[in-house]
Design a protein around this motif. Structure first.
Motif, PDB file in Angstrom:
ATOM      1  N   ARG A  71      26.985   7.166 -28.571  1.00  4.71           N
ATOM      2  CA  ARG A  71      28.212   7.868 -28.180  1.00  4.71           C
ATOM      3  C   ARG A  71      28.005   8.798 -26.983  1.00  4.71           C
ATOM      4  O   ARG A  71      28.968   9.223 -26.342  1.00  4.71           O
ATOM      5  CB  ARG A  71      28.756   8.664 -29.368  1.00  4.71           C
ATOM      6  CG  ARG A  71      27.909   9.814 -29.848  1.00  4.71           C
ATOM      7  CD  ARG A  71      28.612  10.537 -30.990  1.00  4.71           C
ATOM      8  NE  ARG A  71      27.913  11.726 -31.460  1.00  4.71           N
ATOM      9  CZ  ARG A  71      26.965  11.725 -32.376  1.00  4.71           C
ATOM     10  NH1 ARG A  71      26.593  10.573 -32.933  1.00  4.71           N
ATOM     11  NH2 ARG A  71      26.373  12.859 -32.751  1.00  4.71           N
ATOM     12  N   HIS A  72      26.733   9.101 -26.659  1.00  4.49           N
ATOM     13  CA  HIS A  72      26.440   9.953 -25.504  1.00  4.49           C
ATOM     14  C   HIS A  72      25.893   9.158 -24.318  1.00  4.49           C
ATOM     15  O   HIS A  72      25.601   9.740 -23.271  1.00  4.49           O
ATOM     16  CB  HIS A  72      25.411  11.023 -25.888  1.00  4.49           C
ATOM     17  CG  HIS A  72      25.884  11.959 -26.956  1.00  4.49           C
ATOM     18  ND1 HIS A  72      27.105  12.600 -26.905  1.00  4.49           N
ATOM     19  CD2 HIS A  72      25.290  12.363 -28.118  1.00  4.49           C
ATOM     20  CE1 HIS A  72      27.256  13.363 -27.973  1.00  4.49           C
ATOM     21  NE2 HIS A  72      26.169  13.227 -28.741  1.00  4.49           N
ATOM     22  N   ALA A  73      25.760   7.842 -24.470  1.00 10.92           N
ATOM     23  CA  ALA A  73      25.087   7.036 -23.450  1.00 10.92           C
ATOM     24  C   ALA A  73      25.778   7.108 -22.093  1.00 10.92           C
ATOM     25  O   ALA A  73      25.123   7.050 -21.046  1.00 10.92           O
ATOM     26  CB  ALA A  73      24.989   5.582 -23.912  1.00 10.92           C
ATOM     27  N   GLY A  74      27.100   7.244 -22.095  1.00  6.62           N
ATOM     28  CA  GLY A  74      27.836   7.281 -20.836  1.00  6.62           C
ATOM     29  C   GLY A  74      27.482   8.452 -19.948  1.00  6.62           C
ATOM     30  O   GLY A  74      27.807   8.454 -18.746  1.00  6.62           O
ATOM     31  N   ASN A  75      26.803   9.445 -20.487  1.00  8.51           N
ATOM     32  CA  ASN A  75      26.379  10.601 -19.685  1.00  8.51           C
ATOM     33  C   ASN A  75      25.130  10.316 -18.867  1.00  8.51           C
ATOM     34  O   ASN A  75      24.732  11.161 -18.054  1.00  8.51           O
ATOM     35  CB  ASN A  75      26.100  11.801 -20.598  1.00  8.51           C
ATOM     36  CG  ASN A  75      27.326  12.269 -21.353  1.00  8.51           C
ATOM     37  OD1 ASN A  75      28.439  12.254 -20.826  1.00  8.51           O
ATOM     38  ND2 ASN A  75      27.134  12.683 -22.607  1.00  8.51           N
ATOM     39  N   TYR A  76      24.527   9.148 -19.068  1.00  7.43           N
ATOM     40  CA  TYR A  76      23.222   8.874 -18.463  1.00  7.43           C
ATOM     41  C   TYR A  76      23.260   7.852 -17.327  1.00  7.43           C
ATOM     42  O   TYR A  76      22.217   7.506 -16.785  1.00  7.43           O
ATOM     43  CB  TYR A  76      22.235   8.436 -19.549  1.00  7.43           C
ATOM     44  CG  TYR A  76      21.873   9.576 -20.462  1.00  7.43           C
ATOM     45  CD1 TYR A  76      20.731  10.340 -20.240  1.00  7.43           C
ATOM     46  CD2 TYR A  76      22.684   9.920 -21.541  1.00  7.43           C
ATOM     47  CE1 TYR A  76      20.403  11.407 -21.076  1.00  7.43           C
ATOM     48  CE2 TYR A  76      22.374  10.983 -22.383  1.00  7.43           C
ATOM     49  CZ  TYR A  76      21.244  11.726 -22.136  1.00  7.43           C
ATOM     50  OH  TYR A  76      20.928  12.784 -22.946  1.00  7.43           O
ATOM     51  N   TYR A  77      24.417   7.382 -16.968  1.00  5.89           N
ATOM     52  CA  TYR A  77      24.544   6.497 -15.796  1.00  5.89           C
ATOM     53  C   TYR A  77      25.840   6.855 -15.082  1.00  5.89           C
ATOM     54  O   TYR A  77      26.795   7.338 -15.686  1.00  5.89           O
ATOM     55  CB  TYR A  77      24.520   5.017 -16.204  1.00  5.89           C
ATOM     56  CG  TYR A  77      25.554   4.634 -17.236  1.00  5.89           C
ATOM     57  CD1 TYR A  77      26.848   4.268 -16.861  1.00  5.89           C
ATOM     58  CD2 TYR A  77      25.249   4.639 -18.594  1.00  5.89           C
ATOM     59  CE1 TYR A  77      27.804   3.935 -17.806  1.00  5.89           C
ATOM     60  CE2 TYR A  77      26.196   4.302 -19.548  1.00  5.89           C
ATOM     61  CZ  TYR A  77      27.465   3.954 -19.144  1.00  5.89           C
ATOM     62  OH  TYR A  77      28.408   3.624 -20.084  1.00  5.89           O
ATOM     63  N   ASN A  78      25.856   6.632 -13.771  1.00  4.40           N
ATOM     64  CA  ASN A  78      27.037   7.023 -12.996  1.00  4.40           C
ATOM     65  C   ASN A  78      27.488   5.996 -11.984  1.00  4.40           C
ATOM     66  O   ASN A  78      28.403   6.245 -11.200  1.00  4.40           O
ATOM     67  CB  ASN A  78      26.787   8.358 -12.295  1.00  4.40           C
ATOM     68  CG  ASN A  78      25.689   8.273 -11.233  1.00  4.40           C
ATOM     69  OD1 ASN A  78      25.074   7.225 -11.045  1.00  4.40           O
ATOM     70  ND2 ASN A  78      25.435   9.384 -10.559  1.00  4.40           N
TER      71      ASN A  78
END
Length: 203
Positions: A71-78
């Motif tokens: 649920r936090h994975a989206g914070n690690y790629y941009n």
């Protein structure tokens, strides 16, 4: 910087190669030297007689992390783009038949071509990204991120259990059906939606 790749992530590709469907993401690595630098020509490797293209969505890691929850994975790629995982198929099949590792077929110099990155924005639905590859102006691969067996965030979380993610790492998320041979003189163009992000000639 490292390049982390996911195999067998589209049912269509699993079927075309006759592989078994995995219970979890299949992970392999490419070294930094595998990255085809921008504006560098791609030359057909001398050691293979059957070079295949494999078009994939590629993530750009933007934050260091380990043991990341999905649920936090989206914070690690941009960023996201299309890439080509070049594969020496004849070498790979020979190594697999002998039960040997197949890095020589997948991780050789310049085997990872990456297009121009698109920054993630709230408007991008990561579960509905269309991408495609054209060879000599003919469509050869086309699919949607929604067809992944393991979605983007679950891939990032899974990888982080084994390998620390670092800023600048690249994650190749798997190829759909349509992989095939390319030869000297072929022109390859990769798209997300209708935007061409990758273009290279095989020399």
């Amino acid at each position: 910087m490292k390049i982390i790749c996911v195999g067998r992530n589209y049912a269509s590709h699993i079927k075309e190669l006759g592989n078994d469907r995995p219970a979890e993401p299949v992970i392999f690595m490419k070294p930094k030297s595998a990255l085809l630098q921008s504006h560098t020509p791609f030359y057909y490797p001398e050691f293979t007689n059957e070079l295949h293209y494999e078009c994939e969505l590629v993530l750009r890691v933007s934050k260091n992390g380990k043991y990341i929850q999905e649920r936090h994975a989206g914070n690690y790629y941009n960023g996201i783009t299309v890439g080509i995982d070049f594969t020496a198929r004849d070498i790979q099949q020979d190594l697999i038949s002998k039960g040997l590792p197949w890095e020589k077929a997948k991780a050789f110099d310049n085997s990872a071509a990456v297009g121009k990155f698109i920054d993630f924005s709230p408007e991008i639905n990561k579960k509905n990204i269309n991408f495609s590859l054209y060879k000599n102006k003919e469509l050869v691969q086309q699919d949607n991120s929604g067809s992944m067996l393991f979605n983007i965030d679950s891939i990032v979380a899974h990888i982080s259990n084994y390998f620390s993610l670092n800023i600048g790492d690249l994650i190749f998320t798997g190829t759909p059906a349509g992989v095939g041979e390319c030869v000297v003189g072929d022109d390859l163009e990769g798209f997300i939606e209708k935007e061409m992000l990758l273009k290279l000639d095989v020399k």
